[in-house]
Design a protein around this motif. Structure first.
Motif, PDB file in Angstrom:
ATOM      1  N   THR A 160      -5.433  -4.863   0.947  1.00  0.00           N
ATOM      2  CA  THR A 160      -4.915  -3.749   0.155  1.00  0.00           C
ATOM      3  C   THR A 160      -5.129  -4.001  -1.330  1.00  0.00           C
ATOM      4  O   THR A 160      -4.887  -5.103  -1.832  1.00  0.00           O
ATOM      5  CB  THR A 160      -3.419  -3.555   0.438  1.00  0.00           C
ATOM      6  OG1 THR A 160      -3.236  -3.279   1.833  1.00  0.00           O
ATOM      7  CG2 THR A 160      -2.854  -2.394  -0.385  1.00  0.00           C
ATOM      8  N   CYS A 161      -5.580  -2.976  -2.010  1.00  0.00           N
ATOM      9  CA  CYS A 161      -5.818  -3.084  -3.455  1.00  0.00           C
ATOM     10  C   CYS A 161      -4.476  -3.247  -4.178  1.00  0.00           C
ATOM     11  O   CYS A 161      -3.589  -2.391  -4.023  1.00  0.00           O
ATOM     12  CB  CYS A 161      -6.543  -1.840  -3.956  1.00  0.00           C
ATOM     13  SG  CYS A 161      -6.747  -1.788  -5.755  1.00  0.00           S
ATOM     14  N   PRO A 162      -4.288  -4.324  -4.948  1.00  0.00           N
ATOM     15  CA  PRO A 162      -3.006  -4.534  -5.632  1.00  0.00           C
ATOM     16  C   PRO A 162      -2.779  -3.574  -6.802  1.00  0.00           C
ATOM     17  O   PRO A 162      -1.645  -3.338  -7.212  1.00  0.00           O
ATOM     18  CB  PRO A 162      -3.120  -5.979  -6.126  1.00  0.00           C
ATOM     19  CG  PRO A 162      -4.589  -6.220  -6.273  1.00  0.00           C
ATOM     20  CD  PRO A 162      -5.244  -5.420  -5.201  1.00  0.00           C
ATOM     21  N   THR A 163      -3.850  -3.011  -7.320  1.00  0.00           N
ATOM     22  CA  THR A 163      -3.714  -2.121  -8.479  1.00  0.00           C
ATOM     23  C   THR A 163      -3.071  -0.793  -8.100  1.00  0.00           C
ATOM     24  O   THR A 163      -2.210  -0.275  -8.807  1.00  0.00           O
ATOM     25  CB  THR A 163      -5.094  -1.877  -9.130  1.00  0.00           C
ATOM     26  OG1 THR A 163      -5.677  -3.136  -9.479  1.00  0.00           O
ATOM     27  CG2 THR A 163      -4.963  -1.012 -10.372  1.00  0.00           C
ATOM     28  N   CYS A 164      -3.503  -0.222  -6.952  1.00  0.00           N
ATOM     29  CA  CYS A 164      -2.962   1.079  -6.521  1.00  0.00           C
ATOM     30  C   CYS A 164      -2.094   0.957  -5.277  1.00  0.00           C
ATOM     31  O   CYS A 164      -1.639   1.971  -4.737  1.00  0.00           O
ATOM     32  CB  CYS A 164      -4.098   2.059  -6.264  1.00  0.00           C
ATOM     33  SG  CYS A 164      -5.174   1.574  -4.890  1.00  0.00           S
TER      34      CYS A 164
END
Length: 375
Positions: A160-164
């Protein structure tokens, strides 16, 4: 019969790119599945509007559509935007809706976007040229071509992308004269997929992709034209991520010039040269066609410039309206050099009544023949 793309979007042929985009957005919002849950007719209208927009928003496709109509794309499942599914529509045109549905996201109808607005990333398209003989165009052909495609490496994993946080979008709040406004933009880290690379095997690139050779079978229908583009869905480059979809393979048709036959739309032209003697006495001649050689009978006294029409010996119509014709142009060949005996013969014939031109009213002029060919 398919409805006219301009009529579908409610625009004229002179509409600007901005007017085309605006008209599509209006139709797409009207028939969007979130506004019409369970309505199959609205879903079909939604897809049809997307097909129209995909063609009319692309200058090359629009030019081909203006010239050939639906015939330019109706080729057995290939071509400009036809048979689009929801994934295609949302991945290609999702940005057009702006904030009309949940801040730019969708409810997940058809898998185009995930529950939080996560976008299914589509791989890039590949483009190739395929050369076809006139015989292959006339009969249809299946071609096997080798292409180099990007594919996900075996063993690659994503997280999972930590930014979004996997949503594929970043929410921003701005103070305006109307108050606090919230907008959603595509995550710049994961490009909206909601995932980033976790582990990749040796040899894979920074996105976990490998370049591999693939053999693709392309069924090309009869009647295609030079410059036409066909689409093989899902045979382009893959994209990174567990919820991505592959791009398409775009096949540009290149027609190989025939040695004897000249194409004009669905009709073919053949120049047949005969001698004075053959023209005077009549003769049987073998000529080339796209389905093999055929023998035709020329009547005695046939005139140079005579056009013989062989029905159905041309190119098939893409819209299954039958075949064009083969037009045989008879040319009486005048010898450039004569021996003494031949010269004496023709000198005697100069005043012979049978050799004096006597065109009949039924013998059409060159311009009348050209007019008949195009009528």
């Amino acid at each position: 019969m398919k409805k006219d793309f301009y009529e579908i979007l409610g625009i004229s042929k002179n509409a600007t790119p901005e007017e085309i985009k605006k008209a599509y957005r209006k139709k797409a919002i009207e028939f969007h599945p979130d506004k019409n849950p369970g309505d199959k007719e609205a879903e079909e209208n939604f897809k049809v509007a997307a097909e129209a927009y995909e063609v009319l928003s692309d200058p090359d496709k629009k030019a081909r559509y203006d010239q050939y109509g639906h015939q330019a794309f109706e080729n057995g499942g290939f071509g400009g935007g036809h048979h689009m599914n929801m994934d295609d529509i949302f991945s290609q045109f999702g940005d057009i809706f702006g904030g009309a549905f949940g801040g730019g996201g969708f409810s997940g109808f058809g898998g185009g976007f995930g529950g939080g607005g996560q976008r299914r990333v589509k791989g890039s398209n590949l483009r190739i040229k395929v050369k076809l003989t006139l015989e292959e165009i006339a009969n249809g052909v299946e071609k096997k071509v080798k292409v180099k495609r990007k594919v996900q490496a075996k063993g690659v994993t994503y997280r999972t992308c930590p930014t979004c946080n996997g949503s594929g979008q970043i929410m921003k709040v701005a103070n305006t004269i109307l108050g606090r406004m919230q907008t959603a933009t595509t995550c710049h880290v994961c490009s909206g997929s909601g995932q980033i690379l976790d582990q990749k095997p040796a040899g894979a690139d920074a996105q976990g992709m490998l370049l591999e050779d693939d053999t693709v079978s392309i069924k090309i229908p009869a009647g295609v034209v030079d410059g036409m583009q066909l689409k093989v869905a899902g045979k382009g480059n893959e994209a990174p991520g567990t919820n991505s979809i592959p791009g398409d393979l775009i096949v540009a048709i290149e027609e190989i010039e025939h040695e004897f036959l000249k194409r004009e739309g669905e009709n073919l032209h053949y120049d047949l040269y005969i001698s004075f003697a053959e023209a005077a006495l009549g003769v049987s001649k073998e000529i080339e066609t796209v389905s093999g050689k055929v023998r035709i009978k020329l009547e005695d006294g046939i005139q140079s410039g005579k056009i013989l029409r062989l029905k159905g010996k041309g190119i098939p119509s893409l819209n299954s309206y039958g075949n064009g014709d083969l037009l045989v142009h008879v040319n009486v060949w005048t010898p450039k050099t004569l021996n003494k005996e031949q010269k004496q013969f023709f000198e005697k014939m100069l005043t012979d009544e049978n050799f004096i031109p006597k065109p009949e009213k039924s013998d059409k002029s060159f311009f009348e023949k050209v007019k008949d060919m195009f009528s």
